[in-house]
Design a protein around this motif. Structure first.
Motif, PDB file in Angstrom:
ATOM      1  N   ALA A  32       0.854  -1.186   0.000  1.00 54.80           N
ATOM      2  CA  ALA A  32       0.000   0.000   0.000  1.00 54.80           C
ATOM      3  C   ALA A  32       0.889   1.234   0.000  1.00 54.80           C
ATOM      4  N   GLY A  33       0.506   2.219  -0.802  1.00 51.60           N
ATOM      5  CA  GLY A  33       1.325   3.421  -0.870  1.00 51.60           C
ATOM      6  C   GLY A  33       0.669   4.474  -1.734  1.00 51.60           C
ATOM      7  N   VAL A  34       1.487   5.389  -2.243  1.00 50.60           N
ATOM      8  CA  VAL A  34       1.002   6.489  -3.066  1.00 50.60           C
ATOM      9  C   VAL A  34       2.075   6.853  -4.073  1.00 50.60           C
ATOM     10  N   GLY A  54      -1.071  -6.710  -4.118  1.00 53.85           N
ATOM     11  CA  GLY A  54      -0.598  -7.863  -3.382  1.00 53.85           C
ATOM     12  C   GLY A  54      -0.005  -8.901  -4.305  1.00 53.85           C
ATOM     13  N   GLU A  55       0.602  -9.912  -3.696  1.00 55.78           N
ATOM     14  CA  GLU A  55       1.258 -10.971  -4.461  1.00 55.78           C
ATOM     15  C   GLU A  55       1.225 -12.261  -3.653  1.00 55.78           C
ATOM     16  N   ILE A  56       1.014 -13.350  -4.344  1.00 59.20           N
ATOM     17  CA  ILE A  56       1.081 -14.685  -3.751  1.00 59.20           C
ATOM     18  C   ILE A  56       2.118 -15.491  -4.526  1.00 59.20           C
ATOM     19  N   ALA A 223      11.079  -8.401  10.337  1.00 56.13           N
ATOM     20  CA  ALA A 223      11.044  -9.550   9.442  1.00 56.13           C
ATOM     21  C   ALA A 223       9.860  -9.519   8.478  1.00 56.13           C
ATOM     22  N   ARG A 224       8.819  -8.780   8.828  1.00 57.62           N
ATOM     23  CA  ARG A 224       7.613  -8.773   8.001  1.00 57.62           C
ATOM     24  C   ARG A 224       7.347  -7.440   7.307  1.00 57.62           C
ATOM     25  N   TRP A 225       7.738  -6.355   7.923  1.00 54.74           N
ATOM     26  CA  TRP A 225       7.413  -5.036   7.397  1.00 54.74           C
ATOM     27  C   TRP A 225       8.632  -4.386   6.748  1.00 54.74           C
ATOM     28  N   SER A 226       8.390  -3.652   5.659  1.00 48.81           N
ATOM     29  CA  SER A 226       9.444  -2.870   5.021  1.00 48.81           C
ATOM     30  C   SER A 226       8.813  -1.668   4.310  1.00 48.81           C
ATOM     31  N   VAL A 227       9.636  -0.689   4.009  1.00 52.02           N
ATOM     32  CA  VAL A 227       9.193   0.511   3.303  1.00 52.02           C
ATOM     33  C   VAL A 227      10.120   0.725   2.111  1.00 52.02           C
ATOM     34  N   SER A 228       9.564   1.072   0.971  1.00 50.55           N
ATOM     35  CA  SER A 228      10.381   1.339  -0.208  1.00 50.55           C
ATOM     36  C   SER A 228       9.947   2.632  -0.881  1.00 50.55           C
ATOM     37  N   THR A 229      10.906   3.344  -1.434  1.00 51.86           N
ATOM     38  CA  THR A 229      10.668   4.576  -2.182  1.00 51.86           C
ATOM     39  C   THR A 229      11.370   4.470  -3.527  1.00 51.86           C
ATOM     40  N   GLU A 257       5.911   3.111  -0.751  1.00 55.06           N
ATOM     41  CA  GLU A 257       5.059   1.957  -0.492  1.00 55.06           C
ATOM     42  C   GLU A 257       5.486   1.268   0.806  1.00 55.06           C
ATOM     43  N   VAL A 258       4.484   0.805   1.536  1.00 49.13           N
ATOM     44  CA  VAL A 258       4.699  -0.035   2.708  1.00 49.13           C
ATOM     45  C   VAL A 258       4.391  -1.464   2.302  1.00 49.13           C
TER      46      VAL A 258
END
Length: 262
Positions: A32-34, A54-56, A223-229, A257-258
């Motif tokens: 999720a992001g902008v 999302g992705e599986i 381990a589960r959360w990250s942020v990207s720009t 995006e988170v």
């Protein structure tokens, strides 16, 4: 252009799961992001759009991604390959929410159609070479000017600039090429379109679409959360830039995006 932001972030996620595809468990990713980008390639108008996806990824390499579609990825040692079936980009000739522009009134909307994609990566030390080929199928019973089948090739080279406590910063350069149908679809103006719009007729030929650069900053929180720009610029080639629909040759975008993985 808006979709390019999403694809850039999605491509980053697909470069990461080299070990994931060998794991015994399924992997799920929520994003999720902008993003802010041009309303269409060559436009001076900008839009701010939410990014939700999302992705599986299965243990066997099969993946379902909201941006790319349904596909299969293989990654071993320094070589990666993925094939997928998804939907093409779109462009509206009316400003509708986050999409389209009234400047394109009369040009006709470019509607989605099935796309076959093939992505490959090869790592040489810290350098990653990438190639991405897309083939969009012709849209039946659609306007001949906007429903043609086309092919697009993107070549890239990337390398990490920084890896440390503040995450990873990766830079990349890319060149994009399109066949004649691709250029006619996105940058051409037929006689019929010229009669309905404010633009003169323009017969675009295949070749270089653009050269660009991207800078990605990915920061793991746990381990589960990250942020990207992702900051990206594209400089349109002469064949695209000469199109009457192009007002600005240099196009820029910024997306944040988170990411949650489990």
């Amino acid at each position: 252009m808006l979709r390019s932001c999403c694809v850039s972030l999605t491509s980053l996620c697909l470069l990461l799961p080299a070990n994931t595809l060998r794991a015994e468990d399924w992997r799920y990713v929520l994003r999720a992001g902008v993003a802010t980008a041009s309303r269409y390639s060559g436009s001076t108008e900008r839009a701010v759009v939410p990014l939700v996806g999302g992705e599986i990824v299965s243990p066997y390499g099969v993946f379902l991604d909201t941006e790319k579609g349904l596909g299969w990825a293989f990654d071993e040692d320094d070589f990666g390959l993925s094939v997928y079936v998804g939907a093409s980009d779109v462009r509206k000739d009316r400003k509708t929410g986050f999409k389209g522009s009234d400047e394109l009134n009369g040009m006709g909307s470019i509607k989605p159609r099935p796309v076959l994609g093939l992505d490959g990566t090869y790592q040489m030390g810290p350098i990653i070479l990438g190639a991405s080929l897309q083939h969009a199928m012709e849209k039946d019973n659609d306007d001949h000017d906007t429903g043609l089948s086309w092919n697009r090739l993107k070549l890239s080279i990337s390398t990490p600039f920084y890896e440390g406590r503040y995450g990873t910063v990766t830079g990349s350069l890319n060149s994009q090429f399109g066949d004649r149908n691709y250029m006619r679809t996105w940058y051409g103006v037929s006689d019929a379109q010229a009669s309905r719009s404010q633009f003169r007729a323009y017969d675009a030929h295949g070749g270089l679409v653009s050269r660009g650069a991207e800078l990605t900053w990915a920061v793991p929180i746990n381990a589960r959360w990250s942020v990207s720009t992702v900051m990206a610029v594209q400089y349109l080639g002469k064949e695209a830039a000469d199109s009457p629909i192009v007002d600005r040759r240099l196009q820029g975008s910024l997306a944040g995006e988170v990411v949650y993985s489990f």
